[in-house]
Write a protein that holds these residues in place. Structure first.
Motif, short mmCIF file in Angstrom:
data_model
loop_
_atom_site.label_atom_id
_atom_site.label_comp_id
_atom_site.label_asym_id
_atom_site.label_seq_id
_atom_site.Cartn_x
_atom_site.Cartn_y
_atom_site.Cartn_z
N ALA A 1 0.97 -1.41 0.09
CA ALA A 1 -0.15 -0.08 -0.01
C ALA A 1 0.88 1.45 0.07
N TYR A 2 2.28 1.07 0.28
CA TYR A 2 3.00 2.28 0.43
C TYR A 2 3.97 2.30 -0.62
N THR A 3 4.31 3.53 -0.93
CA THR A 3 5.26 3.54 -2.18
C THR A 3 6.24 4.73 -1.86
N HIS A 4 7.28 5.23 -2.40
CA HIS A 4 7.97 6.24 -2.02
C HIS A 4 7.14 7.57 -2.70
N LYS A 5 6.50 7.30 -3.91
CA LYS A 5 5.54 8.10 -4.20
C LYS A 5 4.71 8.76 -3.41
N THR A 6 3.73 7.69 -2.83
CA THR A 6 2.68 7.90 -1.69
C THR A 6 3.19 8.61 -0.73
N ILE A 7 4.42 8.27 -0.14
CA ILE A 7 5.05 9.28 0.98
C ILE A 7 5.24 10.61 0.65
N GLU A 8 5.82 10.65 -0.49
CA GLU A 8 6.35 11.90 -0.92
C GLU A 8 5.09 12.64 -1.06
N ALA A 9 4.26 12.19 -1.70
CA ALA A 9 2.97 13.03 -2.01
C ALA A 9 2.00 13.59 -0.60
N THR A 10 2.22 12.72 0.30
CA THR A 10 1.64 12.98 1.33
C THR A 10 2.42 14.23 2.26
N LYS A 11 3.50 13.98 2.26
CA LYS A 11 4.57 15.24 2.80
C LYS A 11 4.32 16.50 2.04
N LEU B 1 -8.74 14.16 6.93
CA LEU B 1 -7.39 13.27 6.43
C LEU B 1 -6.89 12.57 7.40
N LYS B 2 -6.74 11.35 7.10
CA LYS B 2 -5.73 10.52 8.17
C LYS B 2 -4.63 10.26 7.68
N THR B 3 -3.83 10.24 8.77
CA THR B 3 -2.29 10.06 8.48
C THR B 3 -1.50 9.09 9.70
N HIS B 4 -0.70 8.21 9.25
CA HIS B 4 -0.06 7.56 10.54
C HIS B 4 1.31 8.23 10.42
N GLN B 5 1.60 8.98 9.66
CA GLN B 5 3.07 9.64 9.68
C GLN B 5 3.86 10.33 10.85
N PRO B 6 5.04 10.21 11.17
CA PRO B 6 5.68 10.83 12.14
C PRO B 6 5.58 12.15 11.49
N THR B 7 6.15 13.16 12.50
CA THR B 7 6.12 14.70 12.19
C THR B 7 7.05 14.90 11.18
N ASN B 8 8.10 14.14 10.89
CA ASN B 8 9.16 14.44 9.82
C ASN B 8 8.37 13.96 8.46
N LEU B 9 7.46 13.17 8.38
CA LEU B 9 6.64 12.78 7.07
C LEU B 9 5.46 13.20 6.93
N ALA B 10 4.88 14.06 7.79
CA ALA B 10 3.45 14.22 7.83
C ALA B 10 3.40 15.27 6.84
N PRO B 11 2.20 15.60 6.29
CA PRO B 11 1.74 16.84 5.73
C PRO B 11 2.66 18.29 6.10
N CYS B 12 3.45 18.69 5.26
CA CYS B 12 4.02 20.15 5.83
C CYS B 12 3.11 21.18 6.07
N GLU B 13 2.08 21.01 5.52
CA GLU B 13 1.24 22.22 5.66
C GLU B 13 0.46 22.04 7.04
N ILE B 14 0.61 21.02 7.64
CA ILE B 14 0.13 20.96 8.96
C ILE B 14 0.87 21.90 9.89
N PHE B 15 2.26 22.19 9.63
CA PHE B 15 2.72 23.09 10.40
C PHE B 15 3.11 24.33 9.85
#
Length: 285
Positions: free
Chosen positions: A15-25, A99-113
């Motif tokens: 379910a996870y790829t480099h592309k989906t992780i980068e798109a989320t960030k 919008l759901k995410t399990h990402q840690p802060t370093n990979l979470a959507p940047c716009e949260i911050f």
């Protein structure tokens, strides 16, 4: 099944790829978006269902055949079928988006911050989390090949962050620190508090999201419609997560009878080392 690491975080399953992780960030958010940030097995689907009912209308939870989690509350970094969670989010017409995410802060959507988007962080006792996670690896058809046969092996892996989502301790410490530094746009919800006093936590969510208060009767209905049995009926379907074991037992303190005593000591020691004399430690030991 494919396994890889990205910025030190392990990802298991297709379910996870480099592309989906980068798109989320790099996800481009909207001003009224609501993010649901959780370490896996912390009550994610429960809170998603609660918010869907509270924000979009409670009747939507009763239409089991039409209920589709991916379109109501997309899982941003995952791709089930032909579309990623980010793509599903971008197709949404409902507002606000949940919008759901399990990402840690370093990979979470940047716009949260950077944009100070509203963010609900769900926390749970790590012993309950990792006990459930071990079972999830065995029950999930995509993760079984990466499961540890023995619970003790899995717990050892979890303590060094060698599981999907990485270290619960680092994940939690980083999100707690961020939430406390930005209380206007971040709300921490503890799974155990939601279990103990559902109505009280719903009032906190209503206040945070500026929702019209529900009647006590409606809150009771929401609680019933987000029970383990109700969620399992909705989510173990072809439109959702059939065969993935996403809804477990939903018990707050099962770890007290099923967790190996020697690992209670190890987990508690690591929790105290991570959080020091912070009052939040009492929630996690």
């Amino acid at each position: 099944m494919p396994t890889f690491t990205y910025e030190g975080i392990r990802f298991d399953g297709p379910a996870y790829t480099h592309k989906t992780i980068e798109a989320t960030k790099n996800f481009q958010s909207l001003p009224d978006d609501v993010f649901i940030s959780t370490y896996a097995r912390s009550g994610t689907h429960w809170v998603q269902n609660i918010l869907i009912g509270a924000v979009y209308g409670i009747d939507i939870l009763e239409n089991t055949q039409e209920f589709e989690m991916g379109k109501l509350s997309p899982y941003l970094e995952a791709a089930f079928g032909n579309k990623s969670g980010c793509e599903l989010a971008n197709e949404m017409t409902r507002r606000p988006r949940l919008l759901k995410t399990h990402q840690p802060t370093n990979l979470a959507p940047c716009e949260i911050f950077s944009m100070k988007r509203r963010n609900i962080v769900v926390l749970r006792n790590p012993k309950a989390v990792l006990l459930s996670y071990h079972e999830f690896y065995h029950n999930n058809m995509w993760l079984r090949d990466q499961a540890s046969a023995e619970l003790s092996d899995f717990l050892d892996r979890s303590m060094i962050g060698d599981v999907l989502s990485g270290s619960w301790w680092k994940w939690t410490k980083d999100w707690v620190d961020y939430c406390r530094a930005n209380p206007d746009t971040n709300l921490m919800i503890h799974y155990e508090d939601l279990k103990e006093d559902f109505a009280k936590e719903i009032r906190r969510l209503e206040s945070f999201l500026n929702l019209s208060p529900m009647t006590s009767e409606t809150i009771d209905r929401l609680q019933a419609l987000t029970s383990v049995e109700s969620m399992r009926e909705r989510l173990d379907t072809e439109k959702n997560y059939k065969g993935m074991g996403v809804v477990n037992k939903g018990e707050a303190n099962r770890w007290k009878t099923e967790f190996p005593p020697e690992y209670v000591e190890k987990f508690d020691a690591l929790t105290r080392e991570t959080f020091g004399d912070d009052d939040i430690v009492a929630k996690f030991i």
